[in-house]
Design a protein around this motif. Structure first.
Motif, PDB file in Angstrom:
ATOM      1  N   THR A  46       0.773  -1.235   0.119  1.00  9.97           N
ATOM      2  CA  THR A  46       0.165   0.058   0.044  1.00  9.97           C
ATOM      3  C   THR A  46       0.761   1.237   0.092  1.00  9.97           C
ATOM      4  N   ALA A  50       0.828   4.189  -2.716  1.00 12.84           N
ATOM      5  CA  ALA A  50       0.581   5.530  -2.376  1.00 12.84           C
ATOM      6  C   ALA A  50       1.770   6.405  -2.693  1.00 12.84           C
ATOM      7  N   ARG A 191      -6.520  10.905   7.015  1.00 15.76           N
ATOM      8  CA  ARG A 191      -5.969  10.004   6.072  1.00 15.76           C
ATOM      9  C   ARG A 191      -5.682  10.506   4.547  1.00 15.76           C
ATOM     10  N   LEU A 195      -1.955  10.939   2.905  1.00 14.17           N
ATOM     11  CA  LEU A 195      -1.398  10.397   1.761  1.00 14.17           C
ATOM     12  C   LEU A 195      -1.169  11.448   0.713  1.00 14.17           C
ATOM     13  N   LEU A 278      -4.649   1.787  -5.343  1.00 11.45           N
ATOM     14  CA  LEU A 278      -5.024   1.770  -3.786  1.00 11.45           C
ATOM     15  C   LEU A 278      -6.490   1.394  -3.480  1.00 11.45           C
ATOM     16  N   ASP A 282      -9.053   4.709   0.277  1.00  8.12           N
ATOM     17  CA  ASP A 282      -8.003   5.558   0.108  1.00  8.12           C
ATOM     18  C   ASP A 282      -8.240   6.723  -0.860  1.00  8.12           C
TER      19      ASP A 282
END
Length: 308
Positions: A46, A50, A191, A195, A278, A282
């Motif tokens: 992940t 990202a 979040r 990111l 993703l 996300d």
């Protein structure tokens, strides 16, 4: 009198050089400062997606995002950078690195040889990443197939080729602060903020830069000239994306399709290859954060040349 003046001048020069050398010592995190931890390679994948690692480090011109032999040329106003091999090859890649070496590279911009990496490597954003995510990423990278071959050296003129000078640049443009969640915002927004500002390093491309190559903080995310060549990087604040909904942004990150039916091209197409991997959650988080950015006026576009 002249002898005294020259001696004083020499002493001032030596003192100045000493101060410069001290100020530009590459920062490191010692291995014994990293607490005991069992890495999670699944989260490392992940983090890989990202962070957009394959956008730069995958070998150009081939479809496998995990062949991380590097070689991509990144032009800039300071010269051309060539992306290194980060496959687990022990000779040409990072197979001989320790976990602390990898943490220092991403969070401090410092190489295993204790020299500064040039900031074409977006550690100014990665410095805000969680150390656990960086350690998970390292564990996942070690599961990949080693790729032999080193990228060529950077092509930078003097004085930009002097790595020690980057220490001064870091003092100006790195704060060393970890990402801190905003308590008044939702978990989804936080979040997305993480990111975008840490792993995704979106501001590195979507912000104008000053003459030293540092992001102009007042115009963060406001777009500007493409530092890698011709074209213009779009403004992703509400000044540029005011007509886009959160769903539009999330769909773009999944498919590369804009609300008006256009398709992402250039370096953004490489980014979509990562964001499409993703989770939907996300991508929705990134969309929620991007949609919350207040409108910021970017630098003016140059007038189009009239055809003669």
């Amino acid at each position: 009198m002249l002898r005294r003046f020259l001696l004083a001048l020499l002493l001032v020069g030596v003192a100045g050089l000493g101060i410069f050398w001290w100020l530009t010592i590459p920062a490191t995190i010692p291995a014994n400062a990293l607490p005991s931890y069992t890495p999670d390679p699944a989260n490392g994948l992940t983090t890989f997606n990202a962070g957009g690692c394959s956008s730069c480090h995958a070998i150009p011109g081939q479809p496998d995002r995990t062949r991380l032999g590097g070689g991509l040329a990144i032009p800039s106003p300071f010269g051309t950078f060539y992306v290194p091999n980060i496959s687990p090859d022990p000779k040409d890649g990072i197979g001989g690195w320790t976990e602390a070496d990898f943490v220092n590279a991403l969070s401090k911009g410092t190489s295993p040889e204790r020299t500064h990496y040039f900031p074409a490597f977006p550690y100014t954003s990665y410095q805000h990443a969680k150390v656990e995510d960086i350690r998970d990423l390292f564990a996942w990278l070690k599961t990949l197939t080693p790729v032999s071959g080193k990228a060529r050296d950077h092509d930078l003129p003097f004085p930009f080729n002097i790595r020690r000078n980057v220490g001064i640049w870091k003092l100006l443009f790195m704060d060393g602060k970890p990402f801190t969640p905003e308590p008044t915002r939702s978990a989804q927004w936080n979040r997305g903020a993480y990111l975008v500002n840490a792993l995704g390093h979106c501001a590195e491309c979507h912000s104008p830069r000053n003459f030293l190559g540092g992001i102009i903080a007042a115009q963060r995310f406001a777009g500007g000239p493409n530092s890698e060549g011709e074209g213009w990087v779009p403004n992703i604040t509400q000044k540029g994306l005011g007509d886009w909904s959160e769903k539009d942004i999330a769909y773009f990150l999944e498919t590369g399709q804009t609300p008006d039916g256009d398709t992402a091209g250039g370096s953004m197409a490489r980014v979509i290859r990562n964001t499409s991997q993703l989770s939907a959650g996300d991508r929705d988080a990134v969309a929620a954060y991007i949609k919350s950015l207040p409108p910021v006026e970017g630098p003016p576009r140059p007038a189009k040349k009239k055809e003669g």
